[in-house]
Every structure is written in structure tokens, then in C-alpha cells.
Scaffold this motif. Structure first.
Motif, short mmCIF file in Angstrom:
data_model
loop_
_atom_site.label_atom_id
_atom_site.label_comp_id
_atom_site.label_asym_id
_atom_site.label_seq_id
_atom_site.Cartn_x
_atom_site.Cartn_y
_atom_site.Cartn_z
N UNK A 153 -8.77 -10.08 13.04
CA UNK A 153 -9.71 -9.67 11.98
C UNK A 153 -10.50 -8.42 12.40
N UNK A 154 -10.90 -8.38 13.67
CA UNK A 154 -11.64 -7.21 14.16
C UNK A 154 -10.75 -5.96 14.13
N UNK A 155 -9.53 -6.12 14.62
CA UNK A 155 -8.59 -4.99 14.66
C UNK A 155 -8.31 -4.48 13.25
N UNK A 156 -8.14 -5.41 12.31
CA UNK A 156 -7.87 -5.03 10.92
C UNK A 156 -9.06 -4.24 10.35
N UNK A 157 -10.27 -4.73 10.59
CA UNK A 157 -11.47 -4.05 10.07
C UNK A 157 -11.60 -2.64 10.63
N UNK A 158 -11.25 -2.48 11.91
CA UNK A 158 -11.28 -1.14 12.52
C UNK A 158 -10.26 -0.23 11.83
N UNK A 159 -9.06 -0.77 11.60
CA UNK A 159 -8.01 0.02 10.96
C UNK A 159 -8.43 0.45 9.56
N UNK A 160 -9.11 -0.42 8.83
CA UNK A 160 -9.50 -0.11 7.45
C UNK A 160 -10.42 1.12 7.40
N UNK A 161 -11.23 1.27 8.45
CA UNK A 161 -12.15 2.42 8.47
C UNK A 161 -11.39 3.74 8.52
N UNK A 162 -10.14 3.68 9.00
CA UNK A 162 -9.33 4.91 9.11
C UNK A 162 -8.53 5.20 7.84
N UNK A 163 -8.72 4.36 6.82
CA UNK A 163 -7.96 4.60 5.57
C UNK A 163 -8.38 5.90 4.92
N UNK A 164 -7.42 6.62 4.36
CA UNK A 164 -7.77 7.86 3.66
C UNK A 164 -8.51 7.57 2.35
N UNK A 165 -9.11 8.62 1.79
CA UNK A 165 -9.84 8.44 0.54
C UNK A 165 -8.88 8.28 -0.65
N UNK A 166 -9.43 7.91 -1.78
CA UNK A 166 -8.63 7.58 -2.96
C UNK A 166 -7.62 8.68 -3.33
N UNK A 167 -8.09 9.93 -3.33
CA UNK A 167 -7.20 11.03 -3.73
C UNK A 167 -5.92 11.06 -2.89
N UNK A 168 -6.10 10.85 -1.58
CA UNK A 168 -4.95 10.86 -0.67
C UNK A 168 -4.02 9.69 -0.99
N UNK A 169 -4.63 8.55 -1.28
CA UNK A 169 -3.85 7.37 -1.66
C UNK A 169 -3.00 7.64 -2.89
N UNK A 170 -3.63 8.21 -3.90
CA UNK A 170 -2.91 8.50 -5.13
C UNK A 170 -1.79 9.50 -4.87
N UNK A 171 -2.02 10.38 -3.91
CA UNK A 171 -0.99 11.34 -3.55
C UNK A 171 0.19 10.64 -2.88
N UNK A 172 -0.11 9.73 -1.92
CA UNK A 172 0.96 8.99 -1.24
C UNK A 172 1.72 8.13 -2.25
N UNK A 173 0.98 7.54 -3.17
CA UNK A 173 1.57 6.68 -4.18
C UNK A 173 2.28 7.53 -5.25
N UNK A 175 1.05 9.62 -7.58
CA UNK A 175 0.44 9.66 -8.90
C UNK A 175 -0.27 11.01 -9.00
N UNK A 176 0.19 11.83 -9.94
CA UNK A 176 -0.36 13.18 -10.01
C UNK A 176 -1.69 13.22 -10.74
N UNK A 177 -1.79 12.46 -11.83
CA UNK A 177 -3.05 12.46 -12.58
C UNK A 177 -3.66 11.09 -12.45
N UNK A 178 -4.96 11.07 -12.18
CA UNK A 178 -5.60 9.78 -11.96
C UNK A 178 -5.46 8.85 -13.16
N UNK A 179 -5.33 9.44 -14.35
CA UNK A 179 -5.17 8.61 -15.54
C UNK A 179 -3.95 7.70 -15.48
#
Ligand code: 1PZ
Length: 212
Positions: A153-173, A175-179
Motif C-alpha cells: 500500500x505504501x509503495x502504491x501510494x508513492x507511485x501514484x504521486x508520480x502519475x502524470x496530469x490529466x492532459x498527459x493521460x488523455x494523450x496516452x489514452x 483522446x485528442x479533445x477532452x469532450x
């Protein structure tokens, strides 16, 4: 964008794999289910090295299941229910201690899929001010933390802090337009829920939701 093609992660392939894993008879085909997970591994790898310990863990579980599929009794590992019934019939499922049975191994992936369902749903509903680490942690607390040790659980929480912001996520996923995001994510969530519910019922009816 350029990376949204070819061998790179595509959320549409997650959707297609999980959809094609479910038959008309509401069976979950193990091979197609694992192909869905192969695609999710690409997703984790696109997030960077911090997540490689998580993708290694998932690869290990997939590896155990593919190994079982490649044995002489591999045809018994055709669907989730055929695997369960085969392993139960031959006393391959241990209800008291940890083994490498297909049932307990697949249960780990099954629980992780609930996390993904919750996370993608939250991401689809999120706004500009939302923080991906928080969304991820909330989904984790609900779906996976109850099954993980303190250290994990500790390791997972640390990893979550390194997650990119939403825009980057949508890019990886891809999705070009947030809509579009909400629609694509909700469609994916629905394909996950469908597989998840069938598997949940299969585990529940055999009293196997708590395999060690
Ligand atoms: C988007 C970034 C990914 C976030 C992933 C959220 C979950 C993080 C938790 C990772 C901890 C992994 C470390 C090892 C855990 C294992 O102890 C457990 C239990 O297995 P056992 O010890 O009983 O054999 N393993 C699991 O629960 C398997 C799945 C964990 C990872 C799920 C990630 C899902 C990612 C989906 C695709 C993006």
C-alpha cells in the motif's frame, strides 16, 4: 498524435479485447481476457519507469496463466469457468494457502480490473482541477488496498504521486479533445464492467472470492 497508432497503447484495443472475451453464453474467454491485459501493460509502460514494478507484477500473473494454458491440460483453460471447474475437480485450488493455481492468480487480475473500472470512471467525470493521483488513490483504496499488505500500500501510494496530469493521460489514452474523453472512457468502463460482473459471479458462486 503520432504515437496513437501501430504497436503503441490504444484504449480501443482494451475495449475490443474485453468485449470479444465475452461469448453469447456469457463465458469469459481467458485468452482474449489476457490480450486485454497485454494492452493495459503497454499503458503502464507508457506512464514511465515508476510503474514498471506494477507492470512486472501483472506480467508475472499473466505469465502463470499462459503457462497453464500451454500445458497438456491447456484446453481446460479455455474459459474462466472451464478453468475453475477443471481446477476444482482436480483439487488444484488450495483454500488455505498460497499456490500458483489459475483461480487464485486470475483473482488478482480480476480485483485489479475493479480498480481500473473505478479509475477510468473517475477520470471521465473529472474536471480541470482534478488531480490524477487523488483519483487513482481513491480507486485503489476502494478496490485493491483491502487485499494488499501495508508495504505494498505504501509503495502504491508513492507511485501514484508520480502519475502524470490529466492532459498527459488523455494523450496516452489517445483522446485528442477532452469532450471525447467521457464517451471513450465510459465505453471502456462498460466493457470492463461486463467482464468483471461475469467473473465476479463465477468466483462468488464457487466460494472462491477470498482465495489466499
Ligand atoms: C495507472 C497506474 C497504475 C496504477 C495501479 C494501481 C494499483 C497499484 C498497486 C500495485 C502493487 C503491486 C505490487 C504487488 C502486489 C501483489 O502483492 C498483489 C497480490 O498478489 P499476491 O502477492 O497475492 O500473489 N498483486 C496484485 O494485486 C496484482 C495486480 C496489481 C496491480 C494492478 C494494476 C492495474 C493496472 C491497470 C492498467 C493501467
Amino acid at each position: 498524435s503520432k504515437h496513437c497508432s501501430g504497436q503503441d497503447f490504444q484504449i480501443s484495443r482494451v475495449l475490443v479485447s474485453f468485449n470479444s472475451a465475452v461469448t453469447k453464453e456469457e463465458e469469459v474467454l481467458l485468452e482474449q481476457y489476457l490480450v486485454g491485459w497485454d494492452e493495459l501493460i503497454k499503458f503502464m509502460e507508457a506512464l514511465g519507469t515508476v510503474f514498471s514494478f506494477i507492470s512486472q507484477e501483472v506480467k508475472g500473473k499473466i505469465g502463470i496463466l499462459r503457462e497453464l494454458q500451454s500445458t497438456a491440460r491447456g484446453n481446460e483453460y479455455y474459459s474462466v469457468r472451464s478453468m475453475m471447474d477443471h481446477e476444482l475437480r482436480h483439487n488444484l485450488v488450495n483454500f488455505h494457502k498460497q499456490t500458483n493455481s489459475g483461480c487464485r492468480t486470475l483473482l488478482r487480475l480480476h480485483r485489479a480490473l475493479k480498480w481500473l473500472e473505478l479509475f477510468l470512471h473517475k477520470l471521465g467525470m473529472s474536471s480541470d482541477e482534478s488531480n490524477t493521483s487523488d483519483l487513482c488513490q481513491e480507486a485503489y483504496n476502494e478496490a485493491l488496498a483491502p487485499y494488499h499488505s501495508w508495504l505494498v500500500r505504501q509503495a502504491a501510494s508513492m507511485a501514484f504521486l508520480a502519475l502524470p496530469e490529466r492532459k498527459v493521460f488523455f494523450d496516452i489514452v489517445c483522446i485528442e479533445h477532452e469532450g471525447e474523453a467521457q464517451l471513450v472512457l465510459e465505453r471502456t468502463v462498460r466493457s470492463i464492467v461486463r467482464v468483471y460482473n461475469i467473473m465476479q459471479e463465477a468466483y462468488h458462486s464457487r466460494g472462491m472470492l477470498n482465495l489466499p
